[in-house]
Design a protein around this motif. Structure first.
Motif, PDB file in Angstrom:
ATOM      1  N   ALA A  38       6.179  18.202 -18.924  1.00 16.33           N
ATOM      2  CA  ALA A  38       6.985  17.038 -18.168  1.00 16.33           C
ATOM      3  C   ALA A  38       7.189  15.599 -18.917  1.00 16.33           C
ATOM      4  N   ILE A  39       6.210  15.211 -19.573  1.00 13.02           N
ATOM      5  CA  ILE A  39       6.060  14.040 -20.519  1.00 13.02           C
ATOM      6  C   ILE A  39       7.119  14.060 -21.622  1.00 13.02           C
ATOM      7  N   ASP A  40       7.125  15.354 -22.259  1.00 13.77           N
ATOM      8  CA  ASP A  40       8.094  15.628 -23.291  1.00 13.77           C
ATOM      9  C   ASP A  40       9.631  15.468 -22.886  1.00 13.77           C
ATOM     10  N   ILE A  41       9.749  16.118 -21.651  1.00 13.02           N
ATOM     11  CA  ILE A  41      11.076  16.032 -20.996  1.00 13.02           C
ATOM     12  C   ILE A  41      11.615  14.738 -20.740  1.00 13.02           C
ATOM     13  N   LEU A  42      10.578  13.871 -20.077  1.00 13.92           N
ATOM     14  CA  LEU A  42      10.818  12.437 -19.633  1.00 13.92           C
ATOM     15  C   LEU A  42      11.197  11.651 -20.974  1.00 13.92           C
ATOM     16  N   ASN A  43      10.402  11.848 -22.077  1.00 13.31           N
ATOM     17  CA  ASN A  43      10.653  11.308 -23.226  1.00 13.31           C
ATOM     18  C   ASN A  43      11.915  11.249 -23.678  1.00 13.31           C
ATOM     19  N   ALA A  44      12.309  12.773 -23.814  1.00 16.78           N
ATOM     20  CA  ALA A  44      13.783  13.018 -24.508  1.00 16.78           C
ATOM     21  C   ALA A  44      14.765  12.522 -23.398  1.00 16.78           C
ATOM     22  N   TYR A  45      14.444  12.564 -22.098  1.00 17.40           N
ATOM     23  CA  TYR A  45      15.641  11.770 -21.452  1.00 17.40           C
ATOM     24  C   TYR A  45      15.655  10.177 -21.508  1.00 17.40           C
ATOM     25  N   ASN A  80      17.191   8.805 -24.556  1.00 11.15           N
ATOM     26  CA  ASN A  80      18.696   9.110 -24.541  1.00 11.15           C
ATOM     27  C   ASN A  80      19.428   8.237 -23.559  1.00 11.15           C
ATOM     28  N   ILE A  81      18.825   7.428 -22.543  1.00 13.70           N
ATOM     29  CA  ILE A  81      19.424   6.913 -21.697  1.00 13.70           C
ATOM     30  C   ILE A  81      20.624   5.972 -22.142  1.00 13.70           C
ATOM     31  N   PRO A  82      20.607   5.317 -23.351  1.00 10.97           N
ATOM     32  CA  PRO A  82      21.706   4.544 -23.558  1.00 10.97           C
ATOM     33  C   PRO A  82      23.055   5.406 -23.859  1.00 10.97           C
ATOM     34  N   TYR A  83      22.853   6.739 -24.337  1.00 12.00           N
ATOM     35  CA  TYR A  83      23.935   7.708 -24.446  1.00 12.00           C
ATOM     36  C   TYR A  83      24.545   8.176 -23.371  1.00 12.00           C
ATOM     37  N   ILE A  84      23.583   8.382 -22.415  1.00 20.46           N
ATOM     38  CA  ILE A  84      23.941   8.914 -21.229  1.00 20.46           C
ATOM     39  C   ILE A  84      24.537   8.384 -20.140  1.00 20.46           C
ATOM     40  N   THR A  85      24.352   6.844 -20.284  1.00 17.52           N
ATOM     41  CA  THR A  85      25.105   5.955 -19.238  1.00 17.52           C
ATOM     42  C   THR A  85      26.415   5.374 -19.919  1.00 17.52           C
ATOM     43  N   LYS A  86      26.858   5.841 -21.226  1.00 22.89           N
ATOM     44  CA  LYS A  86      27.898   5.275 -21.605  1.00 22.89           C
ATOM     45  C   LYS A  86      29.065   6.012 -21.078  1.00 22.89           C
TER      46      LYS A  86
END
Length: 110
Positions: A94-101, A104-110
């Motif tokens: 879960a921590i690995d998934i959260l870290n990956a997410y 990449n938030i700057p890329y996701i919110t563009k």
């Protein structure tokens, strides 16, 4: 809470430069009732509270912010509850998934 709400209503009214009578007229209440609200003697019904918020032109949380948990605390509590039910291996995943997410938030919110 009633006293805090009343104090906040009074603060907002005074910021607008309105007397109790002027504010009462705008929200269609008696000056005595507004005075009772501001002193914490009375608490408004929901429809009255909505009128007050609209007339003051503030969000409801400005008037009740100390008595409502912030969204971040609610989310933190939910996340903690969910993590507490996981095995150590599941927590790591879960921590690995959260870290990956979050990486990449700057890329996701563009």
């Amino acid at each position: 809470m009633n006293t805090l709400l009343g104090q906040r209503i009074r603060e907002q009214r005074k910021e607008k430069g309105w007397t109790i009578e002027q504010f009462a007229e705008r929200v269609n209440l008696s000056a005595n009732y507004v005075g009772d609200l501001e002193r914490g003697v009375k608490i408004p019904k929901l429809e009255t509270f909505i009128r007050i918020v609209e007339v003051l032109d503030v969000s409801a949380d400005v008037l009740i912010r100390d008595s409502v948990a912030s969204a971040s605390h609610v989310a933190d509590d939910e996340l903690s509850r969910k993590l507490s039910r996981l095995t150590p291996g599941q927590k790591k995943a879960a921590i690995d998934i959260l870290n990956a997410y979050t990486d990449n938030i700057p890329y996701i919110t563009k």
